[in-house]
Design an enzyme around this catalytic site. Sequence first.
Site, PDB file in Angstrom:
ATOM      1  N   GLY B  18      29.043  35.741  42.841  1.00  0.00           N
ATOM      2  CA  GLY B  18      27.588  35.753  42.704  1.00  0.00           C
ATOM      3  C   GLY B  18      27.062  34.344  42.458  1.00  0.00           C
ATOM      4  N   GLY B  20      26.580  32.610  39.671  1.00  0.00           N
ATOM      5  CA  GLY B  20      27.339  31.795  38.734  1.00  0.00           C
ATOM      6  C   GLY B  20      28.690  31.375  39.289  1.00  0.00           C
ATOM      7  CB  VAL B  84      39.749  42.003  38.561  1.00  0.00           C
ATOM      8  CG1 VAL B  84      40.467  41.841  37.227  1.00  0.00           C
ATOM      9  CG2 VAL B  84      39.730  40.683  39.325  1.00  0.00           C
ATOM     10  CD  GLU B 175      11.407  42.008  42.873  1.00  0.00           C
ATOM     11  OE1 GLU B 175      11.384  40.818  42.533  1.00  0.00           O
ATOM     12  OE2 GLU B 175      12.467  42.662  42.971  1.00  0.00           O
ATOM     13  CG  ASP B 312      23.323  39.082  34.999  1.00  0.00           C
ATOM     14  OD1 ASP B 312      22.755  38.051  34.593  1.00  0.00           O
ATOM     15  OD2 ASP B 312      22.898  39.771  35.953  1.00  0.00           O
ATOM     16  CB  ALA B 328      19.602  33.806  39.698  1.00  0.00           C
TER      17      ALA B 328
END
Lengths: 446, 446
Positions: B18, B20, B84, B175, B312, B328
């Site tokens: 993502g 990060g 994982v 949204e 997050d 973000a």
Amino acid sequence: MNASPTNQVPHVVIVGGGFGGLETAQRLRKSNVRVTIVDRHNYHLFQPLLYQVATGGLSPANIATPLRSIVRKQTNCDVLLAEVTDFDVAGQRLIFADGELNYDHLVLAAGATHSYFGHDEWQEFAPGLKSIGDAAEIRRRIYLAFEAAERETDSARRKARLTFVIVGGGPTGVELAGALSEIAHHTLKHDFRHIKPEEARIMIVEAAPHVLAHYPEDLCKRAADKIREFGIEVHTHTKVTEITADAVHLSGPDGDTVVATMTVLWGAGVKANPLGQKLASAIGIDTDRGGRLPVNSSCQIEGQDRIFVIGDIASFTDSDGKSLPGLASVAIQQGRYVAKVISRLASGQSIDEPFQYTDRGTMATIGRAAAVALIGNRRFDGLFAWLLWLFVHLMLIVQFQNRLLILVQWAWNYVTFNRSNRIITGEQPAQLVSPTNERTSRRHAG
Amino acid sequence: MNASPTNQVPHVVIVGGGFGGLETAQRLRKSNVRVTIVDRHNYHLFQPLLYQVATGGLSPANIATPLRSIVRKQTNCDVLLAEVTDFDVAGQRLIFADGELNYDHLVLAAGATHSYFGHDEWQEFAPGLKSIGDAAEIRRRIYLAFEAAERETDSARRKARLTFVIVGGGPTGVELAGALSEIAHHTLKHDFRHIKPEEARIMIVEAAPHVLAHYPEDLCKRAADKIREFGIEVHTHTKVTEITADAVHLSGPDGDTVVATMTVLWGAGVKANPLGQKLASAIGIDTDRGGRLPVNSSCQIEGQDRIFVIGDIASFTDSDGKSLPGLASVAIQQGRYVAKVISRLASGQSIDEPFQYTDRGTMATIGRAAAVALIGNRRFDGLFAWLLWLFVHLMLIVQFQNRLLILVQWAWNYVTFNRSNRIITGEQPAQLVSPTNERTSRRHAG
């Protein structure tokens, strides 16, 4: 809202919003009938480009246009999202799982599906390409194969992961193979660290003596040469005798062989939509071997003058006794004809002329700047045929926006060899590689 | 191919591609480490635009970019498609269902998922919006709702079909509501014959006193006004007490009510990826209530200097004692910081400074030409804020092609109110309307 005057005029129900059904509906725009298109999907699918979705070149929405937006302005046309389960011929009714619908004229244009020649057990190992779901599944398998190979340390298993077998050397098989070759040699070239995607083995297996066998022999030969240039193996005169999760069994000129592969794509056979069989039994007639409904010269089932059948689900034998091929152009011309006939009937006239198919030519694309085209007696191949193919198909796509987006996307892909739609969706296998796999730890060794 | 010299340098394993994780990987480009991004998907998802996919404005591929193509040129970076399943902290290993992977430095950036506040049974009736699968499912439900309403003859059931309840008045909820309003009032305006899509009832249910509660009160109020202008009901101070297949139970200022609806969308709560809990137990620490892992000022788990946690899934408390929001920009800045730290450690230096978050502002879009933005102390709304939002988000998208395509697509949609991606995929319900439905036959009556 059910009291609209259109309730008084003949009700034309079209089953299937494909090329034939949509053409019929649109050609009835000015007729004094009301039209209902019944489809189990809410979109018209531009199937000729479906292989582009299956190989990550286009998004589904690029080639699928909502039926409602296509006929939005056609006030005498209604769209019904429903799945036909049966026919009540005497009662002039369609039966749905969740309703029913009366008709005055029925146009069955439900198209075709895959045929595994009695080996339906092969389906799970060798998906065909008819729907957006199929395309998503094929795309998933293609790109997962490379991902699995990247993580695989056993060289034999890695080789199997990078082996792609396409069953059937018709247009679909050739298109898929061509796109696969481009993916392996260009799109993924720099993406992996442990495999060379260009080492992927791509095979076309065809029982007939030639690929694209519908074309004149010289075109077939040139196509085959082009296909080999793309690094694709062409195995003609070769039959598939068995397909399993990790192998394809072949029987060809050089005897029987077993090819280890986890990715088999089916482009071999089609048969009519099962609704053909349903209607046949409802009427009490037989379908042909392909499950298609025999129709007379006015695209009607003999003795059933309210039922028209067009496109891939119809078996139409033309004046010189040969059955028309399953082409979009056939379906479209039949749709146009049937619309004209129904308009005449609706205005109290009789059918004035039989359906006559006009062959405007056929074309198939092989890959980057390579295609074959047969127009009348003129034969084209190479770049010109490809540009011709590109132009014709772009012009054929229903909705302006899609045409524009596809043009942008293709221009971009052509320059960069990029395929931006190669994201893998759908459920992931819990195990991508065998648990005994060593790469992930070995890679850290030393 | 496993003998590459990079095997000698520290191995940085990043879980999650993502914002990060990707930032961390890219910032390590020039460092003397080798990087492996582990993700269960093969793409980086630009989540801020996911609601556009869920509402048919964009295709998944427009906002999802293959991770491999992003890091293609970064020779010290590897991508591993794997899930994982557990952590071996002592052994410095990740455990997969189908393998394992050793690390010298671990960066956990696995993000967040939905939280149903202990009511996981609501999930099937109220899908959240975190993945492309979620978006496809929401899009399917939205457009199927209109199709079902079109075929529904019972007015109460039709009303329920046209009722959309969005739980949560945060950015995602707002949204989705804004896009739904545009769909109902513009996109589908002329598509149906038996319903008026603009009669759709769209509700936002928010437990807090305001929607977009993270913004200053005056911005909230202006946003709420704008939302109502779009014909959306805003129910603040209102809690959801129950969700079933055909109703939502609410408890608000005017007491308890039951709203009949078949389409509920969840934008209420998020919690950390379950991997946070997995790692916490492996280490023997506790997560916070949101399942997030507490980290120190250098984004490490206290006492585990080889394990960094960002985005997050991390709970970072800044110098003035407040926990950083799940944005973000936080994940990206943490990724940049962790990359710098790891580079220093790799070259034998020590950590020189703690992580410091710089708030560059936040923005949320409400709908057509409407958004709110908070930049420093400056507050914007209306068209300017929307253009700002549009510009920032387009510039943020990773891949040029997508940016171009999205621009074309949005320009087109903006002019035409069109949403070309509203095709319904995924399995169709066998029964769209109740079998007692009469429309299909009644329509033919008289």
